[in-house]
Design a protein around this motif. Structure first.
Motif: not given
Length: 354
Positions: A45-49, A57, A86, A89-90
């Motif tokens: 996972a990446h880019g979760l805000e 992340n 998800l 993009d994430n």
């Protein structure tokens, strides 16, 4: 090694090869075949805000499904008792993933150091620990104490056992003799054993069967290693190759080892699609010796198995380990499509542009 033990060792090796082949990971495509990930793939996972998302992340997990309705992947994260949906993009592919060729480094225990510098294929992810299982081909040899080797409590068909503890007059004569396990009678709760010298069978209780001393060909499981890198070997199975008399240790052949991804470096593939190659190093045992010396072209890399799909000519496609391939120069290989040109004879001119 005597003939019977050698036969048992060869049988064990064949059995392990069959299990490895059957156990190679194979994942079905997700519903939407155009997506880059498949059910069963490991992702990061990446880019979760959001506040809760930021905690995910960098975390790794396994894709369990894909919903075309909301264009999201359901991911089961390692060490977390929940699944998350998800967007593409994430999600990204981890640095180390199933099918990658990797090299081991940084292990500091005595047994772990033997793996440093070795290369293998990532076989699967271990969800409970986040480690990866690396398949070494050929198997790697570790030097281990007998205290760090265990055998199953129950016997399997084809194993040898020493007779012990019989108290009748006839039974006492059998104590100390060695017999082969034929089968287990579930109803009677006894093992049927066969004595090789007389070829006679007898049914005995488990308490009257003892395991022989550890020796070549024995299947064992590694246990009790306490260092950080050594503990990764605990639970792994292998076969004893020989006893080291000077140290009272055993050399154990191990093919599958669980390792922390941080101790692995991803290696570039040794061959690319289109490379011209020559087959080498196949043995008579593998049944491929007749392929040695043949040339062909790499068609694709099979990430699920770590093998290369190679075309050696019309209707002659094989999957081979990179250890059995070497790159060679040459504009053409068997199976290539070509166009004839420049022939000047009357018969040859008819072939031009074919």
């Amino acid at each position: 090694m005597d003939a019977s033990r050698k036969a048992r060792y060869n049988a064990a090796a064949a059995d392990l090869k069959a299990k490895l082949a059957a156990g190679r990971p194979h994942f079905a495509r997700s519903e939407n075949a155009s997506q880059p990930f498949r059910t069963g793939d490991c992702v990061q996972a990446h880019g979760l805000e959001s506040e809760s998302g930021k905690l995910l992340n960098g975390q790794k997990g396994i894709i369990t499904s894909y919903s075309s309705e909301n264009a999201r992947f359901e991911v089961r994260f390692f060490g977390l008792d929940k699944n998350m949906n998800l967007k593409l993009d994430n999600l990204k592919e981890p640095e180390i993933n199933v099918g990658d060729r990797v090299q081991v480094s940084g292990l500091e225990s005595k047994s772990g150091k033997l793996l440093n510098g070795q290369t293998g294929i990532v076989f699967k992810y271990i969800e409970e620990s986040g480690h990866v299982q690396v398949c070494f081909e050929p198997a790697k040899i570790l030097s281990l104490k007998s205290d760090n080797l265990s055998r199953p409590e129950d016997f399997s068909m084809g194993e040898w056992a020493d007779i012990c503890g019989l108290e009748s007059e006839k039974g006492k004569l059998l104590n100390g003799q060695r017999a082969m396990i034929v089968r287990f009678d579930q109803e009677a709760g006894r093992y049927q054993v066969r004595f090789p010298e007389t070829d006679k069978d007898m049914n005995l209780k488990r308490e009257n069967l003892c395991r022989p001393d550890l020796g070549p060909g024995e299947k064992v499981q590694i246990c009790g290693l306490e260092s950080e890198s050594g503990m990764l070997l605990n639970g792994q199975g292998g076969s004893i190759v020989r006893r080291l008399e000077e140290s009272s240790r055993f050399e154990v052949s191990v093919r599958l080892v669980n390792l922390d991804p941080s101790s692995l470096t991803k290696l570039a593939l040794p061959f690319q699609v289109g490379d011209c190659i020559e087959v080498a190093g196949l043995s008579q045992v593998s049944g491929g010796k007749t392929l040695n010396g043949k040339r062909g072209r790499v068609k694709k890399y099979q990430k699920e198995t770590g093998l290369f799909h190679v075309c050696l000519g019309p209707s002659n496609n094989v999957n081979l380990s990179p250890d059995n391939l070497r790159k060679v120069a040459g504009p053409f290989s068997p199976g290539d499509e070509v166009e004839v040109q420049g022939l000047t004879s009357e018969a040859g001119q008819r072939l031009n542009r074919q």
